[in-house]
Design a protein around this motif. Sequence first.
Motif, PDB file in Angstrom:
ATOM      1  N   ASP A 129       0.774  -1.111  -0.113  1.00 20.40           N
ATOM      2  CA  ASP A 129       0.008   0.080  -0.047  1.00 20.40           C
ATOM      3  C   ASP A 129       0.929   1.424   0.055  1.00 20.40           C
ATOM      4  O   ASP A 129       0.339   2.154  -0.847  1.00 20.40           O
ATOM      5  CB  ASP A 129      -1.080  -0.165   1.238  1.00 20.40           C
ATOM      6  CG  ASP A 129      -1.791  -1.134   1.163  1.00 20.40           C
ATOM      7  OD1 ASP A 129      -3.014  -1.109   0.420  1.00 20.40           O
ATOM      8  OD2 ASP A 129      -1.296  -2.344   1.920  1.00 20.40           O
ATOM      9  N   THR A 220     -10.687   1.454   4.242  1.00 18.57           N
ATOM     10  CA  THR A 220      -9.714   2.150   3.269  1.00 18.57           C
ATOM     11  C   THR A 220      -9.088   1.389   2.322  1.00 18.57           C
ATOM     12  O   THR A 220      -9.314   1.490   1.181  1.00 18.57           O
ATOM     13  CB  THR A 220      -8.917   3.183   3.993  1.00 18.57           C
ATOM     14  OG1 THR A 220      -9.541   4.001   4.914  1.00 18.57           O
ATOM     15  CG2 THR A 220      -8.026   4.187   2.845  1.00 18.57           C
ATOM     16  N   LYS A 221      -8.370   0.331   2.716  1.00 21.48           N
ATOM     17  CA  LYS A 221      -7.540  -0.570   1.919  1.00 21.48           C
ATOM     18  C   LYS A 221      -8.673  -1.271   1.098  1.00 21.48           C
ATOM     19  O   LYS A 221      -8.248  -1.274  -0.191  1.00 21.48           O
ATOM     20  CB  LYS A 221      -6.910  -1.605   2.615  1.00 21.48           C
ATOM     21  CG  LYS A 221      -6.151  -2.429   1.936  1.00 21.48           C
ATOM     22  CD  LYS A 221      -4.989  -3.323   2.375  1.00 21.48           C
ATOM     23  CE  LYS A 221      -4.430  -4.381   1.744  1.00 21.48           C
ATOM     24  NZ  LYS A 221      -2.976  -4.709   2.063  1.00 21.48           N
ATOM     25  N   LEU A 224      -9.946   1.214  -1.881  1.00 18.79           N
ATOM     26  CA  LEU A 224      -8.949   1.627  -2.697  1.00 18.79           C
ATOM     27  C   LEU A 224      -8.829   0.526  -3.776  1.00 18.79           C
ATOM     28  O   LEU A 224      -8.568   0.758  -4.880  1.00 18.79           O
ATOM     29  CB  LEU A 224      -7.591   1.882  -1.824  1.00 18.79           C
ATOM     30  CG  LEU A 224      -7.453   3.036  -1.446  1.00 18.79           C
ATOM     31  CD1 LEU A 224      -6.151   3.050  -0.440  1.00 18.79           C
ATOM     32  CD2 LEU A 224      -7.339   4.300  -2.456  1.00 18.79           C
ATOM     33  N   ASN A 225      -8.957  -0.661  -3.424  1.00 21.32           N
ATOM     34  CA  ASN A 225      -8.681  -1.685  -4.471  1.00 21.32           C
ATOM     35  C   ASN A 225     -10.111  -2.179  -5.072  1.00 21.32           C
ATOM     36  O   ASN A 225     -10.368  -2.260  -6.178  1.00 21.32           O
ATOM     37  CB  ASN A 225      -8.155  -2.945  -3.496  1.00 21.32           C
ATOM     38  CG  ASN A 225      -7.049  -2.469  -3.326  1.00 21.32           C
ATOM     39  OD1 ASN A 225      -5.902  -2.744  -4.007  1.00 21.32           O
ATOM     40  ND2 ASN A 225      -6.653  -3.166  -1.854  1.00 21.32           N
ATOM     41  N   TRP A 228     -11.461   0.190  -8.307  1.00 25.29           N
ATOM     42  CA  TRP A 228     -10.763   0.127  -9.335  1.00 25.29           C
ATOM     43  C   TRP A 228     -12.231  -0.237 -10.467  1.00 25.29           C
ATOM     44  O   TRP A 228     -11.776   0.140 -11.573  1.00 25.29           O
ATOM     45  CB  TRP A 228      -9.825  -0.906  -9.561  1.00 25.29           C
ATOM     46  CG  TRP A 228      -8.481  -0.501  -8.780  1.00 25.29           C
ATOM     47  CD1 TRP A 228      -8.243   0.792  -8.135  1.00 25.29           C
ATOM     48  CD2 TRP A 228      -7.475  -1.202  -8.852  1.00 25.29           C
ATOM     49  NE1 TRP A 228      -6.964   0.849  -7.616  1.00 25.29           N
ATOM     50  CE2 TRP A 228      -6.319  -0.519  -8.168  1.00 25.29           C
ATOM     51  CE3 TRP A 228      -7.038  -2.625  -9.253  1.00 25.29           C
ATOM     52  CZ2 TRP A 228      -5.145  -0.949  -7.978  1.00 25.29           C
ATOM     53  CZ3 TRP A 228      -5.623  -2.979  -9.018  1.00 25.29           C
ATOM     54  CH2 TRP A 228      -4.679  -2.132  -8.445  1.00 25.29           C
TER      55      TRP A 228
END
Length: 270
Positions: A129, A220-221, A224-225, A228
């Motif tokens: 990350d 959050t992680k 974020l992924n 996409w």
Amino acid sequence: MTELANLKPQHFLWQVENRIARVSLNRPDRKNPLTFDSYAELRDTFRALVYATDVDIVVFASNGGNFCSGGDVHDIIGPLVDMDMKGLLAFTRMTGDLVKAMIGCGKPIIAAVDGICVGAGAIVAMASDLRLATPEAKTAFLFTRVGLAGCDMGACAMLPRIIGQGRAAELLYTGRTMSAAEGERWGFFNALHSAETLEAEAMALATRLASGPVFAHGITKTQLNQEWNMGLEQAIEAEAQAQAICMQTQDFARAYHAFVAKEKPVFEGN
């Protein structure tokens, strides 16, 4: 749920302290290449991190002045030449599963890159990350230099999102080395630090994240992924749901009460 503080891996180094896991490859005499066994054990460990109750942050560190020299020429490349298609596909799927496990582990991963970071090692850094490096770090997606396509382990999907399509295309077509200065300028590396301070800086960043709302960091992680593959409207709705979930946590209430009391919040990850 499980605890990983006492994990004793056979093919890499592992230590957990203050809810921060430090992992590094352990063949410094060979600049830390990956093997069939280390690939598989790393994959399984990152998969287990989803359920770990005693790890909030991961630091993927260098060892002996280098991060990772990619797949071991003798232990991996040689045997691959003699494999049939079924065996080759099983291998390439396994390497991709490591990236999937890193993305899906639910914990922020900080790569601390010194020296050589090439091939699959560059992929491991890419799949992290956050990335810190030394000025001496040399990163290369060198797959074309061994007769392969640049589209390895998600590189064609992920690298353009980090540094841009044109820069990624150049690195993936040519296999050339990206200097640390280029990496920082292009956004691959978040910051550069001296070799003497790199790991301390990485651990300081990990400590800062670990003292924050770690449940929310996991959200959050995930976003974020997952975003996409979303349109803007779907992303906004997903984030609305994600924030509503976070607003149910005690950390959200703790932050509010600390603000009212003019104190610094102490987050507990729940």
